[in-house]
Scaffold this motif. Structure first.
Motif, short mmCIF file in Angstrom:
data_model
loop_
_atom_site.label_atom_id
_atom_site.label_comp_id
_atom_site.label_asym_id
_atom_site.label_seq_id
_atom_site.Cartn_x
_atom_site.Cartn_y
_atom_site.Cartn_z
N LEU A 12 4.01 -10.38 -21.29
CA LEU A 12 4.40 -11.06 -20.06
C LEU A 12 3.40 -12.16 -19.74
O LEU A 12 2.18 -11.94 -19.81
CB LEU A 12 4.48 -10.07 -18.90
CG LEU A 12 5.61 -9.05 -19.01
CD1 LEU A 12 5.42 -7.93 -18.01
CD2 LEU A 12 6.95 -9.72 -18.82
N PRO A 13 3.88 -13.35 -19.38
CA PRO A 13 2.98 -14.48 -19.21
C PRO A 13 2.13 -14.47 -17.94
O PRO A 13 1.01 -14.93 -17.95
CB PRO A 13 3.92 -15.69 -19.21
CG PRO A 13 5.23 -15.15 -18.78
CD PRO A 13 5.28 -13.73 -19.26
N GLU A 14 2.64 -13.90 -16.85
CA GLU A 14 1.93 -14.10 -15.60
C GLU A 14 0.94 -13.00 -15.24
O GLU A 14 0.18 -13.13 -14.29
CB GLU A 14 2.91 -14.34 -14.44
CG GLU A 14 3.50 -13.09 -13.84
CD GLU A 14 4.84 -12.69 -14.41
OE1 GLU A 14 5.52 -11.92 -13.72
OE2 GLU A 14 5.22 -13.09 -15.50
N GLN A 15 0.90 -11.92 -15.99
CA GLN A 15 -0.04 -10.85 -15.69
C GLN A 15 -0.32 -10.04 -16.95
O GLN A 15 0.57 -9.85 -17.78
CB GLN A 15 0.52 -9.93 -14.60
CG GLN A 15 -0.46 -8.89 -14.11
CD GLN A 15 0.06 -8.14 -12.90
OE1 GLN A 15 1.25 -7.95 -12.75
NE2 GLN A 15 -0.84 -7.68 -12.07
N LYS A 16 -1.54 -9.57 -17.09
CA LYS A 16 -1.86 -8.72 -18.23
C LYS A 16 -1.12 -7.39 -18.09
O LYS A 16 -1.02 -6.83 -16.99
CB LYS A 16 -3.37 -8.48 -18.31
CG LYS A 16 -4.14 -9.72 -18.66
CD LYS A 16 -5.61 -9.44 -18.75
CE LYS A 16 -6.35 -10.72 -19.09
NZ LYS A 16 -7.79 -10.53 -19.08
N THR A 17 -0.62 -6.90 -19.19
CA THR A 17 0.20 -5.70 -19.19
C THR A 17 -0.51 -4.51 -18.56
O THR A 17 0.07 -3.79 -17.75
CB THR A 17 0.61 -5.34 -20.63
OG1 THR A 17 1.30 -6.46 -21.17
CG2 THR A 17 1.50 -4.13 -20.67
#
Length: 123
Positions: free
Chosen positions: A35-40
């Motif tokens: 996911l681009p906007e937050q670390k998993t």
């Protein structure tokens, strides 16, 4: 199974907070490691902080090396890691395994990814 599909972390958290008022909380969260906007792993920590009445089972999907993710993922409660590209039969098998003791009609899945709606054909 009743899938809900969201494409951002923010949408996922909003859906999870809204589910606190609902009897039908999510049995499974299928989440993308890319996911681009937050670390998993930050997203997993945010999900766990919500204190849902049902502890959803986590399935992680990734292109990354499984060995490098598996220990940290297990510590955070990830039950299954699927290697991308996801094969439909592997996803179905993982869901059957993880939901084996739950009635199919009451199983709710939250899919968080920005690729494609993998669970759409499970409706």
């Amino acid at each position: 199974m009743k899938p809900t599909i969201v494409s951002t972390c923010q949408n996922a958290l909003e859906v999870l907070y809204a589910s606190l008022k609902d009897e039908n909380q999510f049995s499974v969260i299928l989440l993308d490691a890319d996911l681009p906007e937050q670390k998993t792993f930050d997203l997993i920590a945010n999900i766990q902080a919500i204190k849902l009445s049902i502890n959803p089972k986590l399935i992680l999907m990734t292109y990354y090396d499984l060995d490098s993710l598996s220990h940290k993922a297990e510590r955070l409660g990830v039950r299954i890691i699927l290697k991308k590209p996801i094969v439909a039969s592997a996803l179905k098998s993982a869901l059957q395994q993880i939901l084996e003791n739950e009635p199919k009609e009451t199983s709710h899945i939250l899919q968080i990814n920005n690729d494609n709606p993998l669970t759409e054909n499970l409706r």
